[in-house]
Design an enzyme around this catalytic site. Structure first.
Site, PDB file in Angstrom:
ATOM      1  N   LYS A 196     -12.259  26.098   8.649  1.00  0.00           N
ATOM      2  CA  LYS A 196     -12.288  24.993   7.681  1.00  0.00           C
ATOM      3  C   LYS A 196     -11.273  25.300   6.593  1.00  0.00           C
ATOM      4  CE  LYS A 196     -15.288  21.932   5.109  1.00  0.00           C
ATOM      5  NZ  LYS A 196     -14.699  22.023   3.784  1.00  0.00           N
ATOM      6  N   LYS A 232     -20.488  26.666   5.899  1.00  0.00           N
ATOM      7  CA  LYS A 232     -19.791  27.143   4.711  1.00  0.00           C
ATOM      8  C   LYS A 232     -19.938  28.654   4.545  1.00  0.00           C
ATOM      9  CE  LYS A 232     -18.118  23.576   2.328  1.00  0.00           C
ATOM     10  NZ  LYS A 232     -18.303  23.414   0.947  1.00  0.00           N
ATOM     11  N   ALA A 252     -19.074  26.255  -5.383  1.00  0.00           N
ATOM     12  CA  ALA A 252     -20.457  26.648  -5.090  1.00  0.00           C
ATOM     13  C   ALA A 252     -21.426  25.944  -6.036  1.00  0.00           C
ATOM     14  CB  ALA A 252     -20.612  28.168  -5.212  1.00  0.00           C
TER      15      ALA A 252
HETATM   16  P1  NAD Z   1     -15.761  18.927   2.905  1.00  0.00           P
HETATM   17  O1  NAD Z   1     -14.619  19.661   2.300  1.00  0.00           O
HETATM   18  O2  NAD Z   1     -17.035  19.593   2.861  1.00  0.00           O
HETATM   19  O3  NAD Z   1     -15.432  18.539   4.434  1.00  0.00           O
HETATM   20  C1  NAD Z   1     -14.522  17.545   4.862  1.00  0.00           C
HETATM   21  C2  NAD Z   1     -13.110  17.972   4.716  1.00  0.00           C
HETATM   22  O4  NAD Z   1     -12.915  19.219   5.356  1.00  0.00           O
HETATM   23  C3  NAD Z   1     -12.116  17.075   5.421  1.00  0.00           C
HETATM   24  O5  NAD Z   1     -11.833  15.948   4.659  1.00  0.00           O
HETATM   25  C4  NAD Z   1     -10.946  17.993   5.588  1.00  0.00           C
HETATM   26  O6  NAD Z   1     -10.103  17.894   4.460  1.00  0.00           O
HETATM   27  C5  NAD Z   1     -11.545  19.375   5.586  1.00  0.00           C
HETATM   28  N1  NAD Z   1     -11.316  20.146   6.815  1.00  0.00           N
HETATM   29  C6  NAD Z   1     -10.762  21.388   6.842  1.00  0.00           C
HETATM   30  N2  NAD Z   1     -10.674  21.863   8.073  1.00  0.00           N
HETATM   31  C7  NAD Z   1     -11.190  20.910   8.900  1.00  0.00           C
HETATM   32  C8  NAD Z   1     -11.369  20.814  10.301  1.00  0.00           C
HETATM   33  N3  NAD Z   1     -11.032  21.817  11.113  1.00  0.00           N
HETATM   34  N4  NAD Z   1     -11.913  19.681  10.787  1.00  0.00           N
HETATM   35  C9  NAD Z   1     -12.283  18.664   9.980  1.00  0.00           C
HETATM   36  N5  NAD Z   1     -12.139  18.701   8.625  1.00  0.00           N
HETATM   37  C10 NAD Z   1     -11.602  19.801   8.091  1.00  0.00           C
HETATM   38  O7  NAD Z   1     -15.920  17.544   2.317  1.00  0.00           O
HETATM   39  P2  NAD Z   1     -15.419  16.932   1.000  1.00  0.00           P
HETATM   40  O8  NAD Z   1     -16.310  15.787   0.780  1.00  0.00           O
HETATM   41  O9  NAD Z   1     -13.963  16.760   0.999  1.00  0.00           O
HETATM   42  O10 NAD Z   1     -15.613  17.998  -0.118  1.00  0.00           O
HETATM   43  C11 NAD Z   1     -16.784  18.560  -0.428  1.00  0.00           C
HETATM   44  C12 NAD Z   1     -16.456  19.928  -0.917  1.00  0.00           C
HETATM   45  O11 NAD Z   1     -15.453  19.865  -1.945  1.00  0.00           O
HETATM   46  C13 NAD Z   1     -17.682  20.475  -1.534  1.00  0.00           C
HETATM   47  O12 NAD Z   1     -18.372  21.217  -0.588  1.00  0.00           O
HETATM   48  C14 NAD Z   1     -17.161  21.256  -2.699  1.00  0.00           C
HETATM   49  O13 NAD Z   1     -17.064  22.598  -2.264  1.00  0.00           O
HETATM   50  C15 NAD Z   1     -15.804  20.697  -2.983  1.00  0.00           C
HETATM   51  N6  NAD Z   1     -15.846  19.963  -4.262  1.00  0.00           N
HETATM   52  C16 NAD Z   1     -15.793  20.685  -5.377  1.00  0.00           C
HETATM   53  C17 NAD Z   1     -15.845  20.067  -6.612  1.00  0.00           C
HETATM   54  C18 NAD Z   1     -15.757  20.879  -7.868  1.00  0.00           C
HETATM   55  O14 NAD Z   1     -15.899  20.316  -8.943  1.00  0.00           O
HETATM   56  N7  NAD Z   1     -15.527  22.163  -7.774  1.00  0.00           N
HETATM   57  C19 NAD Z   1     -15.976  18.671  -6.689  1.00  0.00           C
HETATM   58  C20 NAD Z   1     -16.027  17.952  -5.498  1.00  0.00           C
HETATM   59  C21 NAD Z   1     -15.977  18.604  -4.281  1.00  0.00           C
END
Ligand code: NAD
Length: 330
Positions: A115, A313, A33
Site C-alpha cells: 500500500k 495497515k 494514526a
Molecule cells: P486509504 O489510503 O486508506 O486507501 C485508499 C487509497 O490507497 C487509494 O486511493 C490509493 O491512493 C491507495 N493505494 C496505495 N496502494 C494501493 C494499491 N495497491 N491498491 C489500491 N489502492 C492503493 O484511503 P483514503 O481514504 O485515501 O485515506 C485514508 C487514510 O488517509 C487514512 O487511513 C489516514 O491514514 C489518512 N488520512 C490522514 C489524515 C490526517 O489528518 N493525518 C486525514 C485524512 C486521511
C-alpha cells in the site's frame, strides 16, 4: 444519548477538518494514526447507532473536494477508498464476510500488493496515447493534472506493444521515493526553506501544482495497481491485468504477488512488514484484492469501498510530537 450525539458531532467535525487539511491542502496537522483512531471510533458509534449515519458522514465519503484552481474530471467509474483491517482476526473476518455474502465456501486467491503512501491517479490512454490524468478527488470528481503527470518519467506517454483497449484507464499511485524525498528536504533545509513532512505530502503537493515546471523538478515515481475504463476487454484475473499493464510499459511493484486465503495474505503482510525500512518507498500497509474479477463484480461495493479488497495497515511510524515541530510546505 445526548453525550453520544455530541461525541458524534465532535468526531464528524474533527474528521471533516483533518480530511480537508490532508486531502485538499496537502497539509495534515495530526498523524494518520490519530485520524484512523477517530475514524474507527466514528464507525463503531454509527454501527451501534445507525440513525446517526448520514450520507454526509466522513465514514461514508471518499477523499476531499477537488480544488477549484484545477479543471475537474468526472470519473466514469468512481475511484473508491479501501476498508482497513488491523489484525489477523480482522483479516479472517474480512474473508468470512465475503464467503457469507457469496453464500458458498470458496477458497479465495488474493492479489497482494504494497500500500504505497502517495496519491491515487487515473491515467486515460486513448489509442495508446496518454490524453488525461486526474486525481481521485472525492471519488466522483477529481482534478485534471495531465501536464504535471506528463513530467513523471516513469509514466509512459505512449503505450508499448499492441492490443490495448481503445480507451484504457490505468489507476495507480504517484509517490516520492525515500531517497528523492531526503535529498529534496536536505536541499530545502540548506537553503533555509520549509521541508516536507513526509513523502506522501511531498508527492501530493508536488503533483497538485499549477506550474508543471515545479512538478518536473520533484522526484516523483509511479506504480500501477488497477484498471478502470477498458477493464472489460482484459482477462478475468486482476494479477494478469497488472502484468498486462507492465507489458504495455507501466511500472508495477515487484512486490505484487498472488497468495492463497487469509493465511497467505498474513504471510505476505509479515514479510513486507519485516522489510518495510529496506523498501525504497514508504508504505502504510499492504492491500489484498480478490483476484477473480467475476467474484469482485459479484461482491460489489459498499458506500466508499469495494467489498472484495481491504488494506492491512501497519503500525504508525510517526508521532504527534514530530508533526507539531515541523513547518510544512505544500
Ligand atoms: P486509504 O489510503 O486508506 O486507501 C485508499 C487509497 O490507497 C487509494 O486511493 C490509493 O491512493 C491507495 N493505494 C496505495 N496502494 C494501493 C494499491 N495497491 N491498491 C489500491 N489502492 C492503493 O484511503 P483514503 O481514504 O485515501 O485515506 C485514508 C487514510 O488517509 C487514512 O487511513 C489516514 O491514514 C489518512 N488520512 C490522514 C489524515 C490526517 O489528518 N493525518 C486525514 C485524512 C486521511
Amino acid at each position: 444519548m445526548s453525550d453520544i450525539l455530541s461525541r458524534h458531532r465532535q468526531l464528524c467535525e474533527l474528521l471533516v477538518e483533518y480530511g480537508h487539511q490532508y486531502y485538499v491542502l496537502d497539509n495534515p496537522t495530526v498523524p494518520d494514526a490519530e485520524y484512523d483512531r477517530l475514524m474507527r471510533e466514528l464507525i463503531a458509534l454509527e454501527v451501534d447507532h445507525p440513525e446517526l449515519k448520514t450520507p454526509a458522514s466522513p465514514s461514508v465519503r471518499v477523499g476531499g473536494q477537488p480544488l477549484s484552481a484545477f479543471s475537474q474530471v468526472r470519473h466514469e467509474i468512481p475511484m473508491l477508498s479501501l476498508d482497513n483491517v488491523f489484525s489477523d482476526e480482522e483479516l479472517q473476518a474480512f474473508e468470512q464476510r465475503m464467503r457469507d455474502r457469496l453464500k458458498r465456501e470458496l477458497n479465495f486467491t488474493f492479489c497482494c500488493e504494497p500500500k504505497l503512501d502517495g496519491l491515487a491517479v487515473s491515467l486515460l490512454y486513448v489509442d495508446g496515447q496518454l490524453v488525461q490524468a486526474a486525481t481521485r478527488g472525492d471519488g466522483a470528481t477529481g482534478e485534471e493534472i495531465t501536464e504535471n503527470v506528463r513530467t513523471i518519467k516513469a509514466i509512459p506517454l505512449v503505450l508499448r506493444g499492441s492490443g490495448w483497449p481503445a480507451r484504457l484507464e490505468v489507476r495507480g499511485e504517484v509517490f516520492m521515493p525515500k531517497a528523492g524525498f531526503e535529498a529534496m528536504n536536505a536541499k530545502a533545509q540548506a537553503a533555509g526553506e520549509k521541508v516536507f513532512v513526509n513523502p506522501r505530502n511531498a508527492a501530493a503537493g508536488s503533483l497538485r501544482q499549477l506550474d508543471s515546471r515545479i512538478t518536473a523538478s520533484r522526484p516523483l515515481s509511479f506504480y500501477a495497481y488497477g484498471v478502470g475504463i477498458g477493464g472489460d476487454e482484459l482477462g478475468n484475473s486482476h494479477f494478469a491485468r497488472l502484468n498486462q499493464l507492465k507489458a504495455w510499459g507501466l511500472p508495477l511493484s515487484p512486490e505484487v504477488k498472488l497468495k492463497e486465503g487469509a493465511a497467505g495474505c498474513q504471510a505476505f503482510h509479515d514479510d513486507i512488514l519485516a522489510r518495510r525500512s529496506e523498501l525504497p518507498y514508504e508504505i502504510d500497509g499492504v492491500v489484498y484484492k480478490v483476484d477473480d474479477i467475476a467474484l469482485q463484480q459479484e461482491l460489489g461495493f459498499v458506500a466508499r469501498a469495494p467489498r472484495w479488497a481491504t488494506a492491512h495497515k501497519f503500525p504508525a511510524e510517526e508521532e504527534m510530537t514530530l508533526l507539531e515541530n515541523v513547518e510544512f510546505q505544500v
